[in-house]
Motif scaffolding. Structure first.
Motif, PDB file in Angstrom:
ATOM      1  N   VAL A 122      47.144  40.427  45.077  1.00 13.26           N
ATOM      2  CA  VAL A 122      46.316  39.225  44.989  1.00 13.26           C
ATOM      3  C   VAL A 122      47.231  38.063  44.623  1.00 13.26           C
ATOM      4  O   VAL A 122      48.049  38.185  43.708  1.00 13.26           O
ATOM      5  N   THR A 123      47.101  36.953  45.340  1.00 10.72           N
ATOM      6  CA  THR A 123      47.959  35.794  45.066  1.00 10.72           C
ATOM      7  C   THR A 123      47.128  34.558  44.801  1.00 10.72           C
ATOM      8  O   THR A 123      46.214  34.238  45.562  1.00 10.72           O
ATOM      9  N   VAL A 166      37.350  37.645  42.388  1.00 14.59           N
ATOM     10  CA  VAL A 166      37.177  38.844  41.571  1.00 14.59           C
ATOM     11  C   VAL A 166      37.817  40.027  42.284  1.00 14.59           C
ATOM     12  O   VAL A 166      37.519  40.298  43.445  1.00 14.59           O
ATOM     13  N   THR A 167      38.692  40.726  41.585  1.00 15.49           N
ATOM     14  CA  THR A 167      39.321  41.919  42.131  1.00 15.49           C
ATOM     15  C   THR A 167      39.161  43.047  41.120  1.00 15.49           C
ATOM     16  O   THR A 167      39.526  42.889  39.949  1.00 15.49           O
ATOM     17  N   SER A 168      38.593  44.156  41.555  1.00 15.25           N
ATOM     18  CA  SER A 168      38.417  45.308  40.674  1.00 15.25           C
ATOM     19  C   SER A 168      39.204  46.488  41.215  1.00 15.25           C
ATOM     20  O   SER A 168      39.126  46.806  42.405  1.00 15.25           O
ATOM     21  N   THR A 202      50.711  37.036  50.184  1.00 18.74           N
ATOM     22  CA  THR A 202      50.100  38.358  50.076  1.00 18.74           C
ATOM     23  C   THR A 202      50.466  39.234  51.260  1.00 18.74           C
ATOM     24  O   THR A 202      50.847  40.402  51.112  1.00 18.74           O
ATOM     25  N   SER A 203      50.368  38.677  52.454  1.00 15.46           N
ATOM     26  CA  SER A 203      50.681  39.450  53.652  1.00 15.46           C
ATOM     27  C   SER A 203      52.167  39.768  53.745  1.00 15.46           C
ATOM     28  O   SER A 203      52.547  40.849  54.202  1.00 15.46           O
ATOM     29  N   ARG A 229      38.035  50.131  38.046  1.00 14.01           N
ATOM     30  CA  ARG A 229      37.130  49.554  37.036  1.00 14.01           C
ATOM     31  C   ARG A 229      37.805  48.513  36.134  1.00 14.01           C
ATOM     32  O   ARG A 229      37.204  48.061  35.159  1.00 14.01           O
ATOM     33  N   LYS A 230      39.048  48.151  36.450  1.00 17.66           N
ATOM     34  CA  LYS A 230      39.701  47.046  35.756  1.00 17.66           C
ATOM     35  C   LYS A 230      39.491  45.789  36.583  1.00 17.66           C
ATOM     36  O   LYS A 230      39.821  45.763  37.777  1.00 17.66           O
ATOM     37  N   VAL A 231      38.972  44.741  35.975  1.00 21.37           N
ATOM     38  CA  VAL A 231      38.585  43.541  36.711  1.00 21.37           C
ATOM     39  C   VAL A 231      39.584  42.410  36.457  1.00 21.37           C
ATOM     40  O   VAL A 231      39.896  42.084  35.302  1.00 21.37           O
ATOM     41  N   LEU A 232      40.069  41.827  37.540  1.00 21.43           N
ATOM     42  CA  LEU A 232      40.932  40.648  37.477  1.00 21.43           C
ATOM     43  C   LEU A 232      40.122  39.436  37.899  1.00 21.43           C
ATOM     44  O   LEU A 232      39.539  39.424  38.984  1.00 21.43           O
ATOM     45  N   LEU A 233      40.074  38.421  37.037  1.00 25.28           N
ATOM     46  CA  LEU A 233      39.469  37.141  37.376  1.00 25.28           C
ATOM     47  C   LEU A 233      40.595  36.155  37.630  1.00 25.28           C
ATOM     48  O   LEU A 233      41.381  35.845  36.731  1.00 25.28           O
ATOM     49  N   SER A 234      40.687  35.660  38.841  1.00 26.75           N
ATOM     50  CA  SER A 234      41.719  34.688  39.183  1.00 26.75           C
ATOM     51  C   SER A 234      41.078  33.485  39.863  1.00 26.75           C
ATOM     52  O   SER A 234      39.973  33.567  40.383  1.00 26.75           O
TER      53      SER A 234
END
Length: 208
Positions: free
Chosen positions: A153-154, A75-77, A132-133, A80-85
């Motif tokens: 995010v990868t 989960v990445t927010s 990512t790095s 306030r926009k949430v990415l589910l990967s």
């Protein structure tokens, strides 16, 4: 300074790879740098940053309680926009994860990009951590980007870019990431701002 920060990012890639191989989880990153007390500059308000941290914890906890290991979820927010990967075993599990995310306080929108597949391998997660790095290190080398303004995010070679950026910065960051080996696709989840707003955000705060 950029050279030192780039070294920290690359060191983070090595640590992320090692920890991922052991536990399947990458270490917590702040602005692309492994958390070692470094405070990163961020274009979000302090309140938004705190809310995003809370959203990530609440969504992850809700999905874990409801779906358990049926979903490998990250989960990445951002603002306030949430990415589910990650991966879900069924469409029903994927849809359920999205509903749980939308139900959490302060969530503005949800991008559900869970793949219908078994959990990714530790080898793949290690490769993702390195990508990512590498992206963060490349942003440091680019003189026209602020590394801490873009979250990377990868998952399975798919790179998600989040942040408050101008159209120019969005294109530049996307072009850079597309040139990294192992990247299958770039997904942009940006909040676009004007060059005028960027200048305002870049000004140092007034001191009394």
């Amino acid at each position: 300074m950029k050279r030192n920060l780039r070294s920290l990012v690359l060191t983070g890639a090595v640590l992320a790879t090692a920890l991922t191989a052991i536990s399947g989880c990458a270490p917590m990153l702040l602005g692309g740098v492994v958390a070692t007390g470094i405070v990163a500059t961020d274009r979000r308000t302090t309140g938004a940053q705190v809310e995003d941290e809370g959203i990530e914890l609440k969504v992850a906890s809700a999905v874990r309680r409801d779906l358990g290991d049926r979903v490998h979820l990250n989960v990445t927010s951002f603002n306030r926009k949430v990415l589910l990967s990650g991966e879900a075993r069924t469409q029903a599990d994927k849809d359920r994860a999205e509903k749980l995310a939308q139900a959490q306080e302060n969530v503005q929108s949800v991008l559900n990009d869970l793949a219908l597949a078994p959990p990714s391998s530790l080898t793949q997660r290690s490769k993702d951590a390195v990508i990512t790095s590498q992206a963060k290190a490349a942003f440091i080398d680019a003189k026209d980007l602020q590394v801490n303004s873009i979250k990377v995010v990868t998952e399975r070679g798919i790179v998600y870019l989040m942040g408050r950026v101008t159209a120019r910065e969005a294109k530049r960051a996307t072009d850079i990431v597309r040139g990294i080996g192992g990247v299958a696709k770039v997904v942009r989840v940006f909040d676009e701002i004007s060059e005028e707003e960027l200048k305002r955000l870049s000004q140092p705060p007034l001191t009394k």
